[in-house]
Design an enzyme around this catalytic site. Structure first.
Site, PDB file in Angstrom:
ATOM      1  CE  LYS A 288     -56.723  33.037 -41.136  1.00 27.96           C
ATOM      2  NZ  LYS A 288     -58.023  33.688 -40.926  1.00 27.96           N
ATOM      3  CD  GLU A 377     -70.399  41.572 -35.837  1.00 30.64           C
ATOM      4  OE1 GLU A 377     -70.031  42.726 -36.163  1.00 30.64           O
ATOM      5  OE2 GLU A 377     -69.635  40.586 -35.852  1.00 30.64           O
ATOM      6  NE  ARG A 405     -67.989  46.041 -32.456  1.00 32.44           N
ATOM      7  CZ  ARG A 405     -66.843  45.957 -33.106  1.00 32.44           C
ATOM      8  NH1 ARG A 405     -66.836  45.762 -34.401  1.00 32.44           N
ATOM      9  NH2 ARG A 405     -65.718  46.087 -32.444  1.00 32.44           N
TER      10      ARG A 405
HETATM   11  C1  LIG Z   1     -67.028  42.141 -34.268  1.00 39.13           C
HETATM   12  C2  LIG Z   1     -66.383  40.821 -34.566  1.00 39.13           C
HETATM   13  N1  LIG Z   1     -67.035  39.924 -35.346  1.00 39.13           N
HETATM   14  C3  LIG Z   1     -66.469  38.729 -35.593  1.00 39.13           C
HETATM   15  C4  LIG Z   1     -65.249  38.410 -35.078  1.00 39.13           C
HETATM   16  C5  LIG Z   1     -64.668  37.034 -35.294  1.00 39.13           C
HETATM   17  N2  LIG Z   1     -63.428  37.074 -36.085  1.00 39.13           N
HETATM   18  C6  LIG Z   1     -62.221  37.014 -35.524  1.00 39.13           C
HETATM   19  S1  LIG Z   1     -60.984  37.060 -36.621  1.00 39.13           S
HETATM   20  C7  LIG Z   1     -62.056  37.149 -37.890  1.00 39.13           C
HETATM   21  C8  LIG Z   1     -61.541  37.193 -39.310  1.00 39.13           C
HETATM   22  C9  LIG Z   1     -60.633  38.329 -39.498  1.00 39.13           C
HETATM   23  O1  LIG Z   1     -60.134  38.295 -40.815  1.00 39.13           O
HETATM   24  P1  LIG Z   1     -58.922  39.223 -41.198  1.00 39.13           P
HETATM   25  O2  LIG Z   1     -59.087  40.552 -40.589  1.00 39.13           O
HETATM   26  O3  LIG Z   1     -58.775  39.181 -42.668  1.00 39.13           O
HETATM   27  O4  LIG Z   1     -57.686  38.557 -40.476  1.00 39.13           O
HETATM   28  P2  LIG Z   1     -56.967  37.158 -40.813  1.00 39.13           P
HETATM   29  O5  LIG Z   1     -57.402  36.214 -39.750  1.00 39.13           O
HETATM   30  O6  LIG Z   1     -57.364  36.742 -42.181  1.00 39.13           O
HETATM   31  O7  LIG Z   1     -55.522  37.456 -40.710  1.00 39.13           O
HETATM   32  C10 LIG Z   1     -63.367  37.126 -37.453  1.00 39.13           C
HETATM   33  C11 LIG Z   1     -64.559  37.139 -38.322  1.00 39.13           C
HETATM   34  C12 LIG Z   1     -64.613  39.372 -34.267  1.00 39.13           C
HETATM   35  N3  LIG Z   1     -63.429  39.134 -33.702  1.00 39.13           N
HETATM   36  N4  LIG Z   1     -65.194  40.552 -34.044  1.00 39.13           N
END
Ligand SMILES: Cc1ncc(C[n+]2csc(CCOP(=O)(O)OP(=O)(O)O)c2C)c(N)n1
Length: 648
Positions: A288, A377, A405
Site C-alpha cells: 500500500k 458492520e 448494512r
Molecule cells: C461497508 C464499509 N465499511 C467500511 C468502509 C471503509 N473503508 C474504506 S476502504 C477500507 C479498507 C479496505 O481495505 P482493503 O480492501 O484491504 O483495501 P486497501 O485500501 O488496503 O487497498 C475501509 C474499512 C467501507 N468503504 N465500507
C-alpha cells in the site's frame, strides 16, 4: 492538470490505446500512471495509498482484458483512480470529488468502464458473480468477469457469502485478491493470519509452484495434454491444497501468491488464466502506498492524506492561529475513554474504523476493552448485542452510511430484546467529497421506525459528551447518538458531564411569529440564520430538540400553541426524518401551522464540500433565511381568519 509531460499517458485515452504497447513499455506506463496520481492527488486530495498499490495491476488488467465488454469490478473503489485515468478520464481527473466533477469511486453512469458502482466494501464478488451468471445465460462464452478485492474488504461477510455461492455455481469468474496486509488501519482477524501463512508456508508454496509451472504452459499445448495436466493438477490439489487452502475448499482454483508490482508477470499470468474456466482466485501481494516513501511508511496516515507536497512528502496542514473547535470524532474518542474509566461495563466496538472514528484512543488506553472486528458492520452490532445481553455496555461506533448494512441486527438482535447498546453513528448527514455512497442521510428516518429505541443528535461537542454520559446511565436501552463529520463549534468542549434526560429539547432563543426547530448540527446553521434575520428586524425563536425519538412532546405543545409558522431543519433525509416526526405530531394533536421541512431532499446527493452541499440541499444559513422570509410573508389560515375578523 496538464498531462503533457507524460510520454505515454498523454496518448492513452482508452484501454485500446494501452493495448498497443509492448511489455517493456508497460513498465514505463506504470511509472507515469503512478506519477500522475501523485501529481494530481497532492493538490486535489482524495484516496491515495491504495491506488498507488494497484498501479501495475490496473495496467495489466486493461492490457489483458477488453473492458467494457469484459467486466472489471473494483471493491470499495477507492483504489480505482488509475483505472479512471486509463479509461478516458485523465483530463478530468483534477475534478475528482469536486462538486460537478468526477466521483472518487466507480459509478456506472460515469463511464461504461465502471462496471459496478461502489463505495461500501465487500460487494465485488457478488456483483461479479451476478454478471458471470448473466453472461452464461446469454451464452457469451468469450466474456470475462473480474472482481478485485483487498484483504481488508475480504473481511466483510458478504464477500464470503459470494465465495460460497460462486464455488457451487461453477460460473466463469476471476477474483483477484489484492493483499497488502492493510485495511485503512492494520487489517485484523484470523483471516489476516491465514493469508500471511499462505505467503510464508514453504510446503504450500512448493506445491503451488509445481502446479503453477504446469499451468503456465497450458496455453502453449494441445487440448489432450491440457486435459492430462489438469487431471494431475487436480490430483495434487485434492491431496494437498484442498486440505490447506480455504479458497480451494470453497471450490475456487487458487493461484499465487505472486508479486503484484511486476506488471509483465501479471500480464502473463492473467493471459494464462483466461483459458481456465470456472471460479478462480489469484492472490497478489502488493505494498500500500507503493512508490511514495511517506505513504509506504505510514500507510494509515496516507490512506486519504489531504493536500501534500509531492516533493517533500509532507502533508499541508491549514494554518491554525485561533483555538479551533475539535472534530466531533476526537470528542467521541476522548469522552469514551473518560466514561470507560468511571464505568467498567463500557466496551468499545468498531468495524474497521479505529482511526476514522477515534476509537483508536480507547484501543491504545484500554486495549482489553476495545475491539476492531474488521469490515463487519452486521457482526459489530450483534457482537455488541451479545456483550450487552451478558451485562456489558458496548459503545458501538459505526459510520451512519455503513450502519445501513446492519439494520436487522439493530432491530432483531438489539432493540427487540431491549438491550443496552449505545450506537454512535459517526458521519451522520452530508459528509462532503466522498459523495452519494457515504452521506449519512437516512439514519434518522430508518432508526425512527424501530420501537424501544432512543435517537439523539448533539448540536455541538459539549452536547455529544453529555449525551454519551447520559446514554451510559443505568437501563437506557438501545440508544443511538448520531453526529456529523468534522469540526464542531466549541473550542472549549471539555466541560463536566451533565445528564440530559431522554426526550428533552431546549429553547435556544425566544422569539415571535416564527419558530425554527432543529436537531444536531442543523442547529448551528439555524443559529447563524437567526442572527441574519435579527439584522433584518425579525426575531425567530429557535429550539434545539435534541431527540428525534422520543420527541419532547411537552415542548412541542408549547411551540405549536405559540407559533403557527414553523421550519424544521435537519442534516438528514426529509422523507421520514425529524421534520416528518414533527409533522406527525402536529397532525396527531390537531394543531394547524404552516410547517416547512428543510433537509436532504428525496434524491441521492453527489460529492462536493459539505458547505456546497448544504446550500445545494437548501439548509445552509442563507437558505434557511430565504425560507424564513418567504414563510414570514405568507399568511397562515389563522392570520387570514384574524384579518377577516378585524375587517368585519
Ligand atoms: C461497508 C464499509 N465499511 C467500511 C468502509 C471503509 N473503508 C474504506 S476502504 C477500507 C479498507 C479496505 O481495505 P482493503 O480492501 O484491504 O483495501 P486497501 O485500501 O488496503 O487497498 C475501509 C474499512 C467501507 N468503504 N465500507
Amino acid at each position: 492538470m496538464d498531462s503533457s509531460n507524460y510520454k505515454y499517458l498523454d496518448k492513452i485515452n482508452s484501454p485500446d490505446d494501452l493495448k498497443k504497447y509492448k511489455a517493456e513499455e508497460l513498465v514505463e506506463i506504470s511509472k507515469e500512471l503512478r506519477k500522475y496520481i501523485i501529481d494530481v492527488v497532492s493538490g486535489n486530495p482524495g484516496h491515495f495509498a491504495s491506488g498507488l498499490g494497484v498501479v501495475e495491476l490496473t495496467v495489466a488488467l486493461h492490457k489483458v482484458y477488453n473492458s467494457p465488454k469484459d467486466k472489471i469490478i473494483w471493491d470499495v473503489g477507492h483504489q480505482a483512480y488509475g483505472h479512471k485515468i486509463l479509461t478516458g478520464r485523465r483530463d478530468v481527473f483534477h475534478t475528482n470529488r469536486k462538486l460537478g466533477g468526477i466521483s472518487g469511486f466507480p459509478v456506472i453512469a460515469e463511464s461504461p468502464h465502471d462496471a459496478f458502482g461502489v463505495g461500501h466494501s465487500s460487494t465485488s464478488i457478488s456483483a461479479a458473480l451476478g454478471m458471470a451468471v448473466a453472461a452464461a445465460l446469454r451464452k457469451e462464452n468469450d466474456k470475462h468477469v473480474i472482481a478485485v478485492i483487498g484483504d481488508g474488504a475480504l473481511t466483510g461477510g458478504i464477500a464470503f457469502e459470494a465465495l460460497n455461492n460462486a464455488g457451487s455455481n461453477n460460473a466463469d469468474l476471476l477474483v483477484i485478491l489484492n493483499d497488502n496486509n492493510m485495511s485503512i488501519d492494520p487489517n485484523v482477524g484470523a483471516l489476516k493470519d491465514y493469508l500471511l501463512d499462505i505467503r510464508t508456508s514453504k510446503t504450500y508454496n512448493k506445491v503451488k509452484e509445481d502446479v503453477w509451472n504446469v499451468l503456465g504452459k497450458i496455453r502453449k499445448i494441445g487440448p489432450n495434454t491440457r486435459r492430462l495436466i489438469q487431471t494431475i493438477e487436480n490430483g495434487v490439489k485434492t491431496v494437498v491444497m484442498r486440505q490447506s487452502n480455504l479458497f480451494e475448499a470453497l471450490n475456487f482454483r487458487y493461484f499465487g501468491p505472486v508479486n503484484g508490482h511486476d506488471v509483465n508477470y501479471l500480464v502473463n499470468i492473467l493471459s494464462d488464466m483466461k483459458a481456465i474456466k470456472g471460479p478462480k482466485l489469484l492472490h497478489i501481494i502488493t505494498t500500500k502506498g507503493k512508490g511514495f516513501d511517506a505513504a509506504e511508511n505510514d500507510q494509515t496516515g496516507w490512506h486519504a492524506p489531504g493536500k501534500f507536497d509531492k516533493l517533500t512528502g509532507k502533508k499541508i496542514k491549514p494554518d491554525l492561529k485561533a483555538k479551533q473547535a475539535p472534530k466531533f470524532q476526537e470528542v467521541f474518542g476522548h469522552t469514551l475513554v473518560e466514561l470507560a474509566k468511571i464505568n467498567d461495563k463500557i466496551v468499545g466496538v468498531t468495524p474497521a474504523m479505529p482511526s476514522g472514528s477515534s476509537m483508536n484512543i480507547m484501543m491504545k488506553e484500554i486495549p482489553e476493552r476495545s475491539f476492531d472486528v474488521g469490515i463487519a458492520e452486521q457482526h459489530a452490532v450483534t457482537f455488541s448485542a451479545g456483550m450487552a445481553a451478558d451485562g456489558l455496555l458496548p459503545f458501538c461506533n459505526i459510520y451512519s452510511s455503513f450502519m445501513q448494512r446492519a439494520y436487522d441486527q439493530v432491530i432483531h438482535d438489539t432493540a427487540l430484546q431491549k438491550l443496552n447498546v449505545v450506537f454512535c453513528l459517526d458521519r451522520g448527514g452530508l459528509v462532503g467529497d466522498d459523495g452519494a455512497t457515504h452521506h449519512g442521510a437516512f439514519d434518522m428516518a430508518y432508526m425512527r421506525t424501530i420501537p424501544n429505541i432512543t435517537i439523539a443528535a448533539p448540536m455541538n461537542e459539549q452536547e455529544l459528551r453529555n449525551l454519551m454520559y447520559s446514554a451510559q446511565l443505568p437501563d437506557q436501552g438501545t440508544y443511538v447518538i448520531r453526529y456529523p463529520r468534522g469540526k464542531g463549534s466549541m473550542p472549549n468542549w471539555h466541560t463536566p458531564f451533565e445528564e440530559i434526560k431522554t426526550g428533552t429539547g431546549r429553547k435556544l432563543r425566544d422569539g415571535t411569529t416564527l419558530a425554527l426547530l432543529t436537531v444536531g448540527k442543523a442547529g448551528i446553521m439555524a443559529e447563524a440564520a437567526c442572527e441574519m434575520l435579527n439584522q433584518q428586524g425579525y426575531t425567530p425563536a429557535h429550539y434545539d430538540m435534541r431527540f428525534i425519538k422520543p420527541l419532547d412532546k411537552s415542548l412541542l405543545k408549547q411551540i405549536f400553541s405559540k407559533f403557527d409558522k414553523i421550519i424544521t431543519v435537519e442534516d438528514g433525509a426529509i422523507t421520514g426524518g425529524f421534520g416528518t416526526a414533527v409533522l406527525e405530531f402536529m397532525s396527531e394533536n390537531d394543531y394547524t401551522a404552516k410547517l416547512i421541512r428543510l433537509g436532504i431532499p428525496d434524491e441521492f446527493i453527489e460529492h462536493g464540500t459539505q458547505e456546497q452541499l448544504y446550500k445545494l440541499c437548501g439548509y445552509d444559513a442563507e437558505s434557511i433565511v430565504k425560507t424564513a422570509l418567504s414563510i414570514l410573508k405568507t399568511s397562515t389560515p389563522k392570520e387570514k381568519k384574524t384579518k377577516i375578523l378585524n375587517k368585519t
